[in-house]
Enzyme design. Structure first.
Site, PDB file in Angstrom:
ATOM      1  N   SER A  26      28.594  23.517  41.923  1.00  0.00           N
ATOM      2  CA  SER A  26      28.734  25.256  41.552  1.00  0.00           C
ATOM      3  C   SER A  26      27.596  25.808  41.009  1.00  0.00           C
ATOM      4  CB  SER A  26      29.920  25.037  40.511  1.00  0.00           C
ATOM      5  OG  SER A  26      30.155  26.310  39.839  1.00  0.00           O
ATOM      6  N   SER A  27      26.954  26.657  41.627  1.00  0.00           N
ATOM      7  CA  SER A  27      25.672  27.383  41.412  1.00  0.00           C
ATOM      8  C   SER A  27      25.919  27.749  40.075  1.00  0.00           C
ATOM      9  CB  SER A  27      25.203  28.284  42.429  1.00  0.00           C
ATOM     10  OG  SER A  27      24.171  28.992  42.009  1.00  0.00           O
ATOM     11  N   GLU A  54      27.024  30.583  50.157  1.00  0.00           N
ATOM     12  CA  GLU A  54      26.805  32.030  49.800  1.00  0.00           C
ATOM     13  C   GLU A  54      25.498  32.651  50.814  1.00  0.00           C
ATOM     14  OE1 GLU A  54      27.155  33.799  45.923  1.00  0.00           O
ATOM     15  OE2 GLU A  54      26.123  35.553  46.579  1.00  0.00           O
ATOM     16  N   SER A  80      34.453  28.625  38.282  1.00  0.00           N
ATOM     17  CA  SER A  80      35.414  28.148  39.009  1.00  0.00           C
ATOM     18  C   SER A  80      36.069  27.130  38.433  1.00  0.00           C
ATOM     19  CB  SER A  80      34.655  27.680  40.415  1.00  0.00           C
ATOM     20  OG  SER A  80      33.382  26.819  39.963  1.00  0.00           O
ATOM     21  N   CYS A 104      34.673  36.903  48.058  1.00  0.00           N
ATOM     22  CA  CYS A 104      34.523  37.519  46.593  1.00  0.00           C
ATOM     23  C   CYS A 104      34.108  39.147  46.965  1.00  0.00           C
ATOM     24  CB  CYS A 104      33.851  37.044  45.496  1.00  0.00           C
ATOM     25  SG  CYS A 104      33.599  38.065  44.209  1.00  0.00           S
ATOM     26  N   CYS A 140      36.625  33.599  37.049  1.00  0.00           N
ATOM     27  CA  CYS A 140      36.253  35.043  37.147  1.00  0.00           C
ATOM     28  C   CYS A 140      37.202  35.628  38.025  1.00  0.00           C
ATOM     29  CB  CYS A 140      34.906  35.212  37.709  1.00  0.00           C
ATOM     30  SG  CYS A 140      34.741  34.326  39.299  1.00  0.00           S
TER      31      CYS A 140
END
Ligand code: 2E6
Ligand code: F3S
Length: 314
Positions: A229-230, A132, A273, A102, A18
């Site tokens: 990685s959520s 996060e 990611s 981000c 992303c």
């Protein structure tokens, strides 16, 4: 010689990197160019071993705490964001730091600050322990934010003043689960304020929508992404919920061929990611065992980009 079995490969789009991941990786690369190695990075810049190993090869040193950064070297904060105490501590030590948070995570940080200024208590929808979530909790004074992980939490959470509430969310949640949680909160607390919809980012929701499109068309789903990685985990979970057996793999070497069997078709996607080179590696490895046909199924086109910090492009 026996013929290879046929296999149709459907590749989801959008998938993989992303705009926030792209920017975070570029920040580390540019910091390495500007300062020379070693450049320290607090936490994995993004949750992907392949990305982290490549940057390590260029001279990045990954640490979990600022205590492990020497006084005279630059440090980059990961894309997931950090509590306010982290840049404060870096400033107090005179460290040269770059923030690769981000911009869509930073936006949630600002929303949190604003809600607190307006005297609201925040119900934060997210996964306990995720960096996060730790970073966003660290934007507000202790006791002003409560974590809501599930619909059950939303039904049972106790609040002091139901008329002075706000909600915010992690950026990489399941769109469907989050909608259900928000519906419960709005029913229980009609005065609750929040963002339009939720704070789930464009990349997370587009990758989930793309999986929804291909899952009914395939027998198995391979999701390329890391176990921490959520957003990647949500993709495998979604496919399973839609009835298509899915597995999260770091790369091609992780495919369990007994589990894979000989399906007629397979879907492939990648978390935000996971680099595209790992998608190609998986397709090639399938090609070694099957007579493959390959087709991309595009849900929407993405053309988001985020600006780099001014200090790095000047
Ligand atoms: C920062 C914020 C959101 O585990 P998660 O999905 O959050 O993180 P990554 O590194 O797998 O994905 C990118 C990202 C960074 N997403
Ligand atoms: Fe940002 Fe979403 Fe990517 S929050 S890092 S654009 S997954």
């Amino acid at each position: 010689m026996s013929q290879s079995p046929a296999l149709d490969i459907l590749i989801a789009a959008p998938r993989g990197f992303c705009a926030g991941v792209d920017r975070a990786i570029k920040i580390v690369e540019l910091a390495l160019e500007r300062h020379g190695p070693p450049v320290y990075v607090r936490h994995e810049i993004v949750h992907n071993k392949f990305v982290v190993d490549r940057l390590r090869g260029l001279g990045a040193v990954f640490v979990e705490t600022l205590d492990d950064v020497p006084d005279n070297r630059p440090v980059v904060f990961s894309a997931h964001g950090v509590p306010k105490s982290v840049p404060s501590a870096a400033e107090a030590r005179g460290l040269d730091y770059l923030d690769a948070t981000c911009p869509l995570v930073s936006k949630v940080h600002r929303q949190a600050e604003r809600m607190i200024e307006n005297g609201r208590h925040i119900l934060f929808i997210g996964h306990e322990g995720h960096p996060e979530v730790i970073g966003t909790f660290g934007q507000v004074p202790e006791g002003h934010m409560t974590l809501v992980e599930t619909e059950e939490d939303a039904r049972s959470v106790a609040v002091a003043d139901p008329d002075c509430l706000g909600f915010l969310t992690q950026t990489t949640l399941s769109v469907d689960d989050t909608d259900a949680i928000i519906a419960v909160l709005k029913e229980r607390f009609p005065a609750i304020q929040g963002p339009k919809g939720e704070d789930i980012c464009y990349a997370t929701s587009n990758r989930q929508a793309a999986v929804k499109e291909i899952a009914p068309l395939v027998d198995k789903m391979l999701v390329i992404g890391a176990p921490n990685s959520s957003n990647s985990r949500r993709l495998a979970e979604l496919s399973e919920r839609l009835g298509t057996p899915a597995v999260l793999i770091g790369r091609a070497a992780d495919i369990d061929w007994d589990w894979f069997g000989t399906p007629a078709s397979v879907g492939i996607t990648a978390g935000a990611s996971a680099p595209e080179i790992l998608v190609r590696e998986v397709v090639e490895s399938l090609g070694d065992r099957f007579a493959v046909t390959e087709r991309e199924v595009a849900h929407v086109e993405e053309n988001m980009t985020f600006k780099l910090p001014r200090t790095l492009v000047a």
